[in-house]
Design a protein around this motif. Structure first.
Motif, short mmCIF file in Angstrom:
data_model
loop_
_atom_site.label_atom_id
_atom_site.label_comp_id
_atom_site.label_asym_id
_atom_site.label_seq_id
_atom_site.Cartn_x
_atom_site.Cartn_y
_atom_site.Cartn_z
N GLU A 190 0.83 -1.21 0.00
CA GLU A 190 0.00 0.00 0.00
C GLU A 190 0.86 1.27 0.00
OE1 GLU A 190 -3.57 2.21 -0.07
OE2 GLU A 190 -3.23 0.08 -0.39
N SER A 191 1.90 1.27 0.83
CA SER A 191 2.71 2.49 0.90
C SER A 191 3.45 2.74 -0.42
CB SER A 191 3.69 2.45 2.07
OG SER A 191 4.67 1.45 1.91
N SER A 192 3.96 1.70 -1.06
CA SER A 192 4.66 1.92 -2.34
C SER A 192 3.70 2.42 -3.41
CB SER A 192 5.37 0.64 -2.79
OG SER A 192 4.46 -0.40 -3.11
N LEU A 193 2.50 1.88 -3.45
CA LEU A 193 1.51 2.32 -4.43
C LEU A 193 1.10 3.77 -4.19
CD1 LEU A 193 -0.40 1.84 -6.79
CD2 LEU A 193 -2.01 0.82 -5.17
N ARG A 194 0.86 4.12 -2.94
CA ARG A 194 0.45 5.50 -2.64
C ARG A 194 1.57 6.51 -2.91
NH1 ARG A 194 -2.30 5.55 3.09
NH2 ARG A 194 -2.42 7.75 2.56
N LYS A 195 2.82 6.12 -2.67
CA LYS A 195 3.94 7.01 -2.98
C LYS A 195 4.07 7.22 -4.49
CE LYS A 195 6.64 5.76 1.11
NZ LYS A 195 7.90 5.18 1.58
N ALA A 196 3.93 6.14 -5.25
CA ALA A 196 4.00 6.25 -6.71
C ALA A 196 2.86 7.13 -7.22
CB ALA A 196 3.94 4.86 -7.35
N TYR A 197 1.67 6.93 -6.70
CA TYR A 197 0.50 7.72 -7.09
C TYR A 197 0.72 9.20 -6.77
CZ TYR A 197 -4.22 9.58 -7.12
OH TYR A 197 -5.33 10.36 -7.36
N THR A 198 1.22 9.47 -5.57
CA THR A 198 1.45 10.85 -5.14
C THR A 198 2.47 11.54 -6.04
OG1 THR A 198 0.91 10.25 -2.87
CG2 THR A 198 2.13 12.31 -3.19
N ALA A 199 3.57 10.85 -6.33
CA ALA A 199 4.62 11.43 -7.18
C ALA A 199 4.09 11.73 -8.58
CB ALA A 199 5.82 10.49 -7.26
N ALA A 200 3.28 10.83 -9.13
CA ALA A 200 2.71 11.06 -10.46
C ALA A 200 1.64 12.14 -10.42
CB ALA A 200 2.13 9.76 -11.01
N SER A 201 0.77 12.07 -9.44
CA SER A 201 -0.34 13.01 -9.35
C SER A 201 0.11 14.44 -9.11
CB SER A 201 -1.28 12.57 -8.22
OG SER A 201 -2.32 13.48 -8.03
N LEU A 202 1.07 14.62 -8.21
CA LEU A 202 1.54 15.96 -7.86
C LEU A 202 2.82 16.37 -8.59
CD1 LEU A 202 0.68 15.89 -4.06
CD2 LEU A 202 -0.67 16.81 -5.94
N LYS A 203 3.36 15.44 -9.39
CA LYS A 203 4.52 15.70 -10.25
C LYS A 203 5.74 16.18 -9.47
CE LYS A 203 1.39 16.88 -13.98
NZ LYS A 203 0.88 17.93 -14.83
N GLN A 204 5.91 15.64 -8.28
CA GLN A 204 7.03 16.02 -7.42
C GLN A 204 7.50 14.80 -6.63
OE1 GLN A 204 8.48 19.12 -6.97
NE2 GLN A 204 7.18 19.86 -8.64
N PRO A 205 8.76 14.79 -6.22
CA PRO A 205 9.22 13.73 -5.30
C PRO A 205 8.43 13.84 -3.98
CG PRO A 205 11.09 14.90 -6.25
CD PRO A 205 9.85 15.67 -6.62
N THR A 206 8.05 12.71 -3.44
CA THR A 206 7.23 12.72 -2.22
C THR A 206 8.01 13.25 -1.02
OG1 THR A 206 7.72 10.37 -1.86
CG2 THR A 206 5.66 10.91 -3.01
N GLN A 207 9.31 13.08 -1.00
CA GLN A 207 10.11 13.63 0.10
C GLN A 207 10.04 15.15 0.10
OE1 GLN A 207 11.69 11.93 2.62
NE2 GLN A 207 12.05 13.92 3.52
N LYS A 208 10.13 15.73 -1.08
CA LYS A 208 10.03 17.20 -1.21
C LYS A 208 8.66 17.68 -0.74
CE LYS A 208 10.19 20.92 -4.62
NZ LYS A 208 10.37 21.23 -6.05
N LEU A 209 7.61 16.98 -1.11
CA LEU A 209 6.26 17.35 -0.70
C LEU A 209 6.09 17.23 0.82
CD1 LEU A 209 4.33 15.58 -3.57
CD2 LEU A 209 4.49 18.06 -3.23
N ALA A 210 6.66 16.16 1.39
CA ALA A 210 6.58 15.98 2.84
C ALA A 210 7.27 17.12 3.58
CB ALA A 210 7.19 14.63 3.23
N GLU A 211 8.43 17.51 3.07
CA GLU A 211 9.18 18.61 3.70
C GLU A 211 8.43 19.94 3.57
OE1 GLU A 211 13.00 18.39 1.77
OE2 GLU A 211 13.53 16.54 2.84
N LEU A 212 7.84 20.19 2.41
CA LEU A 212 7.06 21.42 2.21
C LEU A 212 5.86 21.46 3.16
CD1 LEU A 212 7.03 21.76 -1.69
CD2 LEU A 212 8.14 23.29 -0.05
N ALA A 213 5.16 20.35 3.28
CA ALA A 213 3.98 20.31 4.16
C ALA A 213 4.38 20.47 5.62
CB ALA A 213 3.22 19.00 3.95
N ALA A 214 5.55 19.97 5.99
CA ALA A 214 6.01 20.10 7.38
C ALA A 214 6.40 21.55 7.70
CB ALA A 214 7.20 19.18 7.63
N LYS A 215 6.91 22.27 6.72
CA LYS A 215 7.37 23.65 6.93
C LYS A 215 6.25 24.68 6.83
CE LYS A 215 11.99 22.86 5.09
NZ LYS A 215 12.90 23.14 3.96
N ASP A 216 5.28 24.41 6.01
CA ASP A 216 4.24 25.41 5.70
C ASP A 216 2.87 24.88 6.13
OD1 ASP A 216 2.45 27.23 4.60
OD2 ASP A 216 3.51 27.37 2.69
#
Length: 164
Positions: free
Chosen positions: A80-106
């Protein structure tokens, strides 16, 4: 017989118009099944070489699963986690680590966590770009750290980009 001529002319014109329109539509790169499988396998092999039992998923640009593998000994949750990470990266067109860091900061980006059930803001997912266009995403789950999941996803991505 004379009634058929206008119909034939109309059909001929319609065919001409549709072919012109079809030519003008940009063709987006497809993610072939063979590439999706190779990316997932390469990610598993990279993590396995480091001693981590993981799952790897590859989705197309729409987030639809193309390939998924689970290594021997990988936990069931890693699928489940691998599928959701792949989906997130494709859907939001960004690395999921970058998105996690942005959400944590803002604080204004905290809503990303709840945007869709398939979204997972945790490192280990990367968009797949072919010819400068989004073709899909790859996600890895199960290594003891999001940065390690991302390293394995990157190995999967590099394996298919070398083929290009």
């Amino acid at each position: 017989m004379y009634q058929l001529i206008p119909v034939a002319v109309a059909l001929a014109l319609l065919g001409t118009v549709s072919s012109v329109v079809a030519r003008d539509i940009p063709r987006l790169p497809e993610l072939p099944l063979s590439m999706a499988q190779q990316a997932a396998l390469s990610a598993l092999q990279h993590c396995g070489g480091d001693g981590y039992a993981v799952s790897a998923a590859v989705v197309d640009r729409s987030g639809v699963l193309r390939a998924q593998l689970r290594a021997d000994g990988a936990g069931p949750h890693t699928l489940e986690s691998s599928l959701r990470k792949a989906y997130t990266a494709a859907s939001l067109k960004q690395p999921t680590q970058k998105l996690a860091e942005l959400a944590a900061k803002d604080a204004s980006l905290q809503g990303l966590h709840h945007m869709a059930d398939k979204i997972l803001l945790l490192g280990g997912g990367l968009p797949i770009m072919i010819e400068g266009e989004l073709a899909g995403g790859i996600g890895v789950g199960g290594a003891p750290g999001a940065h390690l999941d991302e390293a394995c996803a990157r190995a999967g991505l590099q394996a298919i980009l070398k083929q290009d």
